[in-house]
Design a protein around this motif. Structure first.
Motif, mmCIF file in Angstrom:
data_model
loop_
_atom_site.group_PDB
_atom_site.id
_atom_site.type_symbol
_atom_site.label_atom_id
_atom_site.label_comp_id
_atom_site.label_asym_id
_atom_site.label_seq_id
_atom_site.Cartn_x
_atom_site.Cartn_y
_atom_site.Cartn_z
ATOM 1 N N TYR A 170 57.958 -8.118 79.803
ATOM 2 C CA TYR A 170 58.450 -8.690 78.509
ATOM 3 C C TYR A 170 60.221 -8.436 78.222
ATOM 4 O O TYR A 170 60.999 -7.841 78.712
ATOM 5 N N VAL A 171 60.884 -10.023 77.922
ATOM 6 C CA VAL A 171 62.404 -10.723 78.242
ATOM 7 C C VAL A 171 62.558 -10.777 76.548
ATOM 8 O O VAL A 171 62.000 -11.181 75.904
ATOM 9 N N SER A 172 63.969 -11.049 77.080
ATOM 10 C CA SER A 172 64.322 -11.488 75.580
ATOM 11 C C SER A 172 65.306 -13.238 76.367
ATOM 12 O O SER A 172 65.742 -13.428 76.837
ATOM 13 N N TYR A 173 64.398 -13.796 74.962
ATOM 14 C CA TYR A 173 64.862 -15.515 75.182
ATOM 15 C C TYR A 173 65.893 -15.412 74.096
ATOM 16 O O TYR A 173 65.364 -15.810 72.787
ATOM 17 N N GLU A 174 67.343 -15.666 74.521
ATOM 18 C CA GLU A 174 68.459 -15.601 73.223
ATOM 19 C C GLU A 174 68.068 -14.426 71.821
ATOM 20 O O GLU A 174 68.584 -15.406 70.960
ATOM 21 N N GLY A 175 68.176 -13.800 72.743
ATOM 22 C CA GLY A 175 67.325 -12.294 71.191
ATOM 23 C C GLY A 175 66.866 -12.117 70.411
ATOM 24 O O GLY A 175 66.159 -11.483 69.841
ATOM 25 N N VAL A 176 65.340 -12.565 71.566
ATOM 26 C CA VAL A 176 63.753 -12.558 70.505
ATOM 27 C C VAL A 176 63.165 -12.759 71.222
ATOM 28 O O VAL A 176 62.882 -12.853 72.495
ATOM 29 N N PRO A 177 62.855 -11.261 71.338
ATOM 30 C CA PRO A 177 61.541 -10.540 72.843
ATOM 31 C C PRO A 177 60.338 -11.418 72.667
ATOM 32 O O PRO A 177 59.231 -11.382 71.910
ATOM 33 N N LYS A 178 59.649 -11.589 74.308
ATOM 34 C CA LYS A 178 58.593 -11.969 74.179
ATOM 35 C C LYS A 178 58.240 -12.232 75.615
ATOM 36 O O LYS A 178 58.670 -11.691 76.275
#
Length: 383
Positions: free
Chosen positions: A240-248
């Motif tokens: 569960y990571v952040s892609y440029e500030g968006v968690p996915k």
């Protein structure tokens, strides 16, 4: 003059419909918990539809409650999809020599629960070493469940770590999650499981992938970097990571992606129940003839058609070199409908199988719809 009964001429008997099995509920998640409820569960487990009931049994300070809360917190979860959250406390015994408490082995608990109630997903809050986890993974691989286990140790991705071992062995019914923030990892586990087991298979275009999904109430992993990301991708561990500030969610494949395992489990269960019901609900019998085989194959066809409706299956090109039945019929049916059904002709069946009242072998070819997880673009610009 005496009136005579019509039964002298006509007799009528009325029989009700035979009982059939219901489809197994694929939106069930069982937590094997180290916590003990205030009152022991007589059945060995309890089924929940709300987190409020979990709080009554385990209290709001327990990890059991926190996992359940994360699962129920997802806007789309097992209960919204018609399923349930099951809790089965792990058995605790006392070692006679050391007088220390011994918590039930995970493999033993999985087999025990398997004998009690059907569940699609299995999670646990028990911290286990790699040996116990790998043994549990082997156990689940032979059953109709998916084991989801979370760890904060990045060592799971390399060498002899459990994530790498599960990948190398091809145990696709085990999904390892990595969340490096140790104190929050069980919340992430509950959220992932609640969201993952939420497909309404009877619907239209309802199957899903976990990739790029949101987990309500869960922060992205602050310990993530590109190296860990790449290592997890290589061995099929989900993140569960952040892609440029968006968690996915990042859904990776350890031989298969989570949704493929989940969907295939639905298909296997559904075909098993449909075949049983065809045999069990006839008031006479299914004859050992081609007409009888058509009845059996029709039950298979209805499940496969549902698989196309819910978008697990889809028409496409059959690329495998393997064929059965008529090769051209197989290619055409998979291309036009998404599946092909063939059975060995009755006239070719072995006599011993007829005497044992077995149906000739039924074979199915079907095309998985899959899911798009990434894309590449080429831009050509002319001045």
């Amino acid at each position: 003059m005496a009136e005579l009964s019509l039964s002298n001429v006509i007799t009528v008997s009325v029989s009700g419909a035979s009982r059939a099995l219901g489809q197994r509920n694929m939106n069930t998640v069982t937590l094997l918990t180290i916590d003990q409820p205030e009152t022991a569960f007589e059945a060995g487990y309890r089924t929940y539809k709300s987190v409020t009931e979990v709080a009554k049994d385990f209290g709001t300070n327990s990890s059991t409650y926190k996992i359940a809360l994360s699962a129920f917190m997802q806007g789309q979860n097992m209960v919204t999809a018609g399923g349930s959250f099951i809790i089965a406390p792990l058995n605790v015994t006392v070692d006679e020599e050391t007088e220390e408490e011994v918590i039930e082995n995970l493999s033993d608990a999985i087999l025990r629960v398997d004998s009690l109630v059907y569940t699609a997903g299995i999670i646990t809050n028990k911290e286990v070493d790699d040996d116990e986890l790998l043994a549990a993974s082997d156990t689940v691989q032979a059953l109709k469940h998916i084991l989801i286990y979370v760890t904060s140790d990045i060592g799971t991705l390399t060498g002899t770590g459990a994530g790498k071992w599960v990948y190398d062995k091809g145990n696709f019914k085990t999904k390892i999650l990595l969340y490096t923030q140790d104190t929050e990892k069980l919340n992430m586990l509950g959220a992932y499981a609640g969201r993952a087991f939420s497909t309404q298979f009877a619907g239209n275009n309802t199957t899903q992938t976990m990739n790029l999904k949101d987990l309500t109430g869960i922060s992205p992993d602050l310990g993530m970097d590109q190296t860990i990301y790449d290592q997890a991708t290589a061995v099929g561990v989900d993140l569960y990571v952040s892609y440029e500030g968006v968690p996915k969610v990042v859904s990776n494949s350890n031989t298969l992606f989570f949704d493929s395992v989940y969907n295939r489990l639905w298909l296997e269960n559904s075909l098993e129940v449909a075949g049983f019901n065809t045999l069990a609900t006839t008031r006479t019998k299914i004859p050992q003839t081609e007409n009888g085989m058509d009845l059996l194959k029709n039950s298979v066809r209805e499940i496969l058609k549902q698989g196309v409706r819910n978008a697990f299956l889809a028409p496409g090109t059959w690329n495998s070199p393997d064929f059965f039945g008529n090769a051209e019929d197989l290619r055409r049916n998979v291309h036009d409908f998404g599946f092909y059904i063939w059975s060995q002709p009755i006239t070719e069946q072995l006599q011993i199988e007829r005497e044992e009242r077995k149906a000739p072998l039924i074979q199915v070819a079907c095309k998985e719809a899959g899911a798009i997880h990434s894309a590449s673009l080429i831009i050509n610009i002319e001045a």
